[in-house]
Scaffold this active site. Sequence first.
Site, PDB file in Angstrom:
ATOM      1  CB  SER A 263     -18.486   1.352   5.406  1.00  0.00           C
ATOM      2  OG  SER A 263     -17.455   1.033   6.346  1.00  0.00           O
TER       3      SER A 263
ATOM      4  CB  ALA B 157     -15.866  11.551  -2.789  1.00  0.00           C
TER       5      ALA B 157
ATOM      6  NE  ARG C   6      -3.561  -0.082   2.679  1.00  0.00           N
ATOM      7  CZ  ARG C   6      -4.031   0.186   3.895  1.00  0.00           C
ATOM      8  NH1 ARG C   6      -3.765  -0.648   4.897  1.00  0.00           N
ATOM      9  NH2 ARG C   6      -4.757   1.250   4.121  1.00  0.00           N
TER      10      ARG C   6
ATOM     11  CG  ASP D 247      -4.806   8.203   1.294  1.00  0.00           C
ATOM     12  OD1 ASP D 247      -5.871   7.566   1.189  1.00  0.00           O
ATOM     13  OD2 ASP D 247      -4.771   9.453   1.430  1.00  0.00           O
TER      14      ASP D 247
ATOM     15  CG  ASN E 205     -20.566   6.488   1.727  1.00  0.00           C
ATOM     16  OD1 ASN E 205     -19.382   6.760   1.806  1.00  0.00           O
ATOM     17  ND2 ASN E 205     -21.022   5.247   1.839  1.00  0.00           N
ATOM     18  CG  LEU E 206     -20.510   4.875  -4.905  1.00  0.00           C
ATOM     19  CD1 LEU E 206     -20.551   6.142  -5.758  1.00  0.00           C
ATOM     20  CD2 LEU E 206     -19.313   4.028  -5.302  1.00  0.00           C
TER      21      LEU E 206
ATOM     22  CB  CYS F  59      15.121   2.041  14.840  1.00  0.00           C
ATOM     23  SG  CYS F  59      14.690   3.622  15.606  1.00  0.00           S
TER      24      CYS F  59
ATOM     25  CG  HIS G  53      -7.760   4.865  11.723  1.00  0.00           C
ATOM     26  ND1 HIS G  53      -8.775   4.421  10.931  1.00  0.00           N
ATOM     27  CD2 HIS G  53      -8.304   5.043  12.959  1.00  0.00           C
ATOM     28  CE1 HIS G  53      -9.892   4.338  11.647  1.00  0.00           C
ATOM     29  NE2 HIS G  53      -9.635   4.715  12.872  1.00  0.00           N
TER      30      HIS G  53
ATOM     31  CG  ASN H 239      -8.817   7.648   3.982  1.00  0.00           C
ATOM     32  OD1 ASN H 239      -9.505   6.722   4.405  1.00  0.00           O
ATOM     33  ND2 ASN H 239      -9.272   8.550   3.122  1.00  0.00           N
TER      34      ASN H 239
HETATM   35  C1  BV8 Z   1     -10.283   1.432  19.697  1.00  0.00           C
HETATM   36  C2  BV8 Z   1      -5.739   0.328  10.005  1.00  0.00           C
HETATM   37  C3  BV8 Z   1     -10.184   1.729  22.051  1.00  0.00           C
HETATM   38  C4  BV8 Z   1      -5.271   1.385   9.109  1.00  0.00           C
HETATM   39  C5  BV8 Z   1      -8.015   0.338  10.708  1.00  0.00           C
HETATM   40  C6  BV8 Z   1     -12.746  -5.212  20.620  1.00  0.00           C
HETATM   41  C7  BV8 Z   1     -11.533  -4.766  21.145  1.00  0.00           C
HETATM   42  C8  BV8 Z   1     -11.075  -3.469  20.939  1.00  0.00           C
HETATM   43  C9  BV8 Z   1     -11.804  -2.602  20.146  1.00  0.00           C
HETATM   44  C10 BV8 Z   1     -12.976  -3.065  19.613  1.00  0.00           C
HETATM   45  C11 BV8 Z   1     -13.483  -4.339  19.847  1.00  0.00           C
HETATM   46  N1  BV8 Z   1     -14.667  -4.465  19.190  1.00  0.00           N
HETATM   47  C12 BV8 Z   1     -14.947  -3.318  18.540  1.00  0.00           C
HETATM   48  C13 BV8 Z   1     -13.937  -2.473  18.789  1.00  0.00           C
HETATM   49  C14 BV8 Z   1     -13.771  -1.161  18.294  1.00  0.00           C
HETATM   50  C15 BV8 Z   1     -12.971  -1.298  16.989  1.00  0.00           C
HETATM   51  C16 BV8 Z   1     -14.004  -1.414  15.890  1.00  0.00           C
HETATM   52  O1  BV8 Z   1     -14.626  -0.432  15.562  1.00  0.00           O
HETATM   53  N2  BV8 Z   1     -14.183  -2.631  15.343  1.00  0.00           N
HETATM   54  C17 BV8 Z   1     -15.191  -2.806  14.290  1.00  0.00           C
HETATM   55  C18 BV8 Z   1     -14.744  -3.890  13.314  1.00  0.00           C
HETATM   56  C19 BV8 Z   1     -16.520  -3.152  14.965  1.00  0.00           C
HETATM   57  N3  BV8 Z   1     -12.173  -0.095  16.867  1.00  0.00           N
HETATM   58  C20 BV8 Z   1     -10.895  -0.094  17.279  1.00  0.00           C
HETATM   59  O2  BV8 Z   1     -10.300  -1.073  17.686  1.00  0.00           O
HETATM   60  C21 BV8 Z   1     -10.220   1.264  17.270  1.00  0.00           C
HETATM   61  N4  BV8 Z   1      -9.580   1.476  18.546  1.00  0.00           N
HETATM   62  O3  BV8 Z   1     -11.476   1.216  19.762  1.00  0.00           O
HETATM   63  O4  BV8 Z   1      -9.481   1.639  20.827  1.00  0.00           O
HETATM   64  C22 BV8 Z   1     -10.728   3.113  22.159  1.00  0.00           C
HETATM   65  C23 BV8 Z   1     -12.112   3.348  22.019  1.00  0.00           C
HETATM   66  C24 BV8 Z   1     -12.587   4.648  22.112  1.00  0.00           C
HETATM   67  C25 BV8 Z   1     -11.706   5.686  22.352  1.00  0.00           C
HETATM   68  C26 BV8 Z   1     -10.345   5.407  22.470  1.00  0.00           C
HETATM   69  C27 BV8 Z   1      -9.842   4.117  22.358  1.00  0.00           C
HETATM   70  C28 BV8 Z   1      -9.146   1.325  16.181  1.00  0.00           C
HETATM   71  C29 BV8 Z   1      -9.818   1.400  14.834  1.00  0.00           C
HETATM   72  C30 BV8 Z   1      -8.745   1.574  13.740  1.00  0.00           C
HETATM   73  C31 BV8 Z   1      -8.517   0.268  13.079  1.00  0.00           C
HETATM   74  N5  BV8 Z   1      -7.615   0.440  11.934  1.00  0.00           N
HETATM   75  N6  BV8 Z   1      -7.148   0.156   9.723  1.00  0.00           N
HETATM   76  C32 BV8 Z   1      -5.237   0.842   7.727  1.00  0.00           C
HETATM   77  O5  BV8 Z   1      -4.753  -0.273   7.531  1.00  0.00           O
HETATM   78  O6  BV8 Z   1      -5.708   1.569   6.845  1.00  0.00           O
HETATM   79  S1  BV8 Z   1      -9.653   0.410  10.343  1.00  0.00           S
HETATM   80  C33 BV8 Z   1      -9.924   0.477   8.677  1.00  0.00           C
HETATM   81  O7  BV8 Z   1     -11.335   0.719   8.548  1.00  0.00           O
HETATM   82  C34 BV8 Z   1      -9.262   1.668   7.996  1.00  0.00           C
HETATM   83  O8  BV8 Z   1      -8.514   2.474   8.868  1.00  0.00           O
HETATM   84  C35 BV8 Z   1     -10.430   2.476   7.480  1.00  0.00           C
HETATM   85  O9  BV8 Z   1     -10.146   3.802   7.533  1.00  0.00           O
HETATM   86  C36 BV8 Z   1     -11.475   2.103   8.459  1.00  0.00           C
HETATM   87  C37 BV8 Z   1     -12.884   2.440   8.060  1.00  0.00           C
HETATM   88  O10 BV8 Z   1     -13.110   1.946   6.755  1.00  0.00           O
HETATM   89  P1  BV8 Z   1     -13.672   3.009   5.685  1.00  0.00           P
HETATM   90  O11 BV8 Z   1     -12.694   4.100   5.552  1.00  0.00           O
HETATM   91  O12 BV8 Z   1     -15.059   3.370   6.047  1.00  0.00           O
HETATM   92  O13 BV8 Z   1     -13.615   2.156   4.348  1.00  0.00           O
HETATM   93  P2  BV8 Z   1     -14.719   1.117   3.829  1.00  0.00           P
HETATM   94  O14 BV8 Z   1     -14.119   0.367   2.696  1.00  0.00           O
HETATM   95  O15 BV8 Z   1     -15.290   0.367   4.996  1.00  0.00           O
HETATM   96  O16 BV8 Z   1     -15.901   2.062   3.282  1.00  0.00           O
HETATM   97  C38 BV8 Z   1     -15.659   2.897   2.175  1.00  0.00           C
HETATM   98  C39 BV8 Z   1     -16.976   3.629   1.893  1.00  0.00           C
HETATM   99  O17 BV8 Z   1     -16.752   4.536   0.802  1.00  0.00           O
HETATM  100  C40 BV8 Z   1     -18.097   2.696   1.466  1.00  0.00           C
HETATM  101  O18 BV8 Z   1     -19.265   2.997   2.217  1.00  0.00           O
HETATM  102  C41 BV8 Z   1     -18.314   3.013  -0.017  1.00  0.00           C
HETATM  103  O19 BV8 Z   1     -19.692   2.960  -0.383  1.00  0.00           O
HETATM  104  C42 BV8 Z   1     -17.817   4.420  -0.116  1.00  0.00           C
HETATM  105  N7  BV8 Z   1     -17.263   4.780  -1.427  1.00  0.00           N
HETATM  106  C43 BV8 Z   1     -16.563   3.996  -2.287  1.00  0.00           C
HETATM  107  N8  BV8 Z   1     -16.213   4.733  -3.376  1.00  0.00           N
HETATM  108  C44 BV8 Z   1     -16.680   5.986  -3.179  1.00  0.00           C
HETATM  109  C45 BV8 Z   1     -17.344   6.034  -1.938  1.00  0.00           C
HETATM  110  N9  BV8 Z   1     -17.930   7.150  -1.464  1.00  0.00           N
HETATM  111  C46 BV8 Z   1     -17.858   8.253  -2.238  1.00  0.00           C
HETATM  112  N10 BV8 Z   1     -17.247   8.290  -3.443  1.00  0.00           N
HETATM  113  C47 BV8 Z   1     -16.653   7.185  -3.950  1.00  0.00           C
HETATM  114  N11 BV8 Z   1     -16.035   7.242  -5.159  1.00  0.00           N
END
Ligand code: BV8
Length: 235
Positions: free
Chosen positions: A178, A220, A59, A94, A202-203, A136, A109, A92
Amino acid sequence: MPEVRNIVVLTGAGISAESGLATFRAEDGLWEGHRVEEVATPAGFAADPGLVHAFYDARRARLGEVVPNAAHEALARLDATWPGELLIVTQNVDDLHERAGAKRLVHMHGKLLRGWCLACDGRFGWAAPMGEEAVCPACDAAGAVRPDIVWFGEMPYEMERIETALRSCDLFVSIGTSGAVYPAAGYVQTAKYCGARTVEINLAPSLGSVMFDEVRIGRAGVEVPRLVGELLAPL
Ligand code: BV8
């Protein structure tokens, strides 16, 4: 658009889709065979650092092949012109918002172009492939460098700054996400509770669409310039 002074914009992978960067949860998915929740976790990294490094090295390399699109550029124009408060909170990793010129920006993130040394806790720029034996630049330890990315279960960056901005904004715009990942997916509720108008671009409807005052379904690259035009017209 009613009187707006302070704006928070949340972006997700969808804002970078038209630049050619894969999103996470589309059918074709970002990482064939693996859900992002599997590879983007400390446990996934401990279990198979080679797989996770390959995921992020691929990536990071891709960034050199893509450029910001009209949505990134429109937000950078808003950032440069908006007289009130503005914070762009991106999920994101990027660098397309920066390359378009955005300044009032938070990467909650983390960033593909940064590394984190687990030996000395140093963080630094990293544009090359990382792999398992990276050295490092701060402490010379080899094999202790990981991507400076927030994985599941890890604390996102700048939570305080984001919460403060959400509590004082009167417009919250969510673009290209999403609504699957917290705490970002809960920001619309915080903003709404604090009296902000909430708009989603959103799409397709997201998991949080029902919570928004207004949902604009479309690309977007089309809808963000339109919204920015509406905001800047009265200035
Ligand atoms: C946290 C790494 C505590 C970076 C990512 C058990 C234990 C601990 C935590 C949890 C748990 N259970 C649940 C949680 C919370 C957890 C969570 O939410 N889990 C989910 C699965 C339920 N969250 C965490 O763990 C977070 N930390 O909770 O710590 C805390 C809590 C509160 C306060 C402080 C601390 C950490 C979350 C970060 C995880 N890292 N990735 C990387 O590799 O990139 S997440 C990953 O998903 C990416 O970062 C990404 O940004 C993120 C969200 O995805 P989206 O950006 O929405 O992308 P997606 O593909 O899903 O959707 C794209 C959308 O765009 C679609 O809707 C599509 O229709 C639309 N689209 C497409 N094309 C277009 C468009 N729209 C417009 N125009 C277009 N052309």
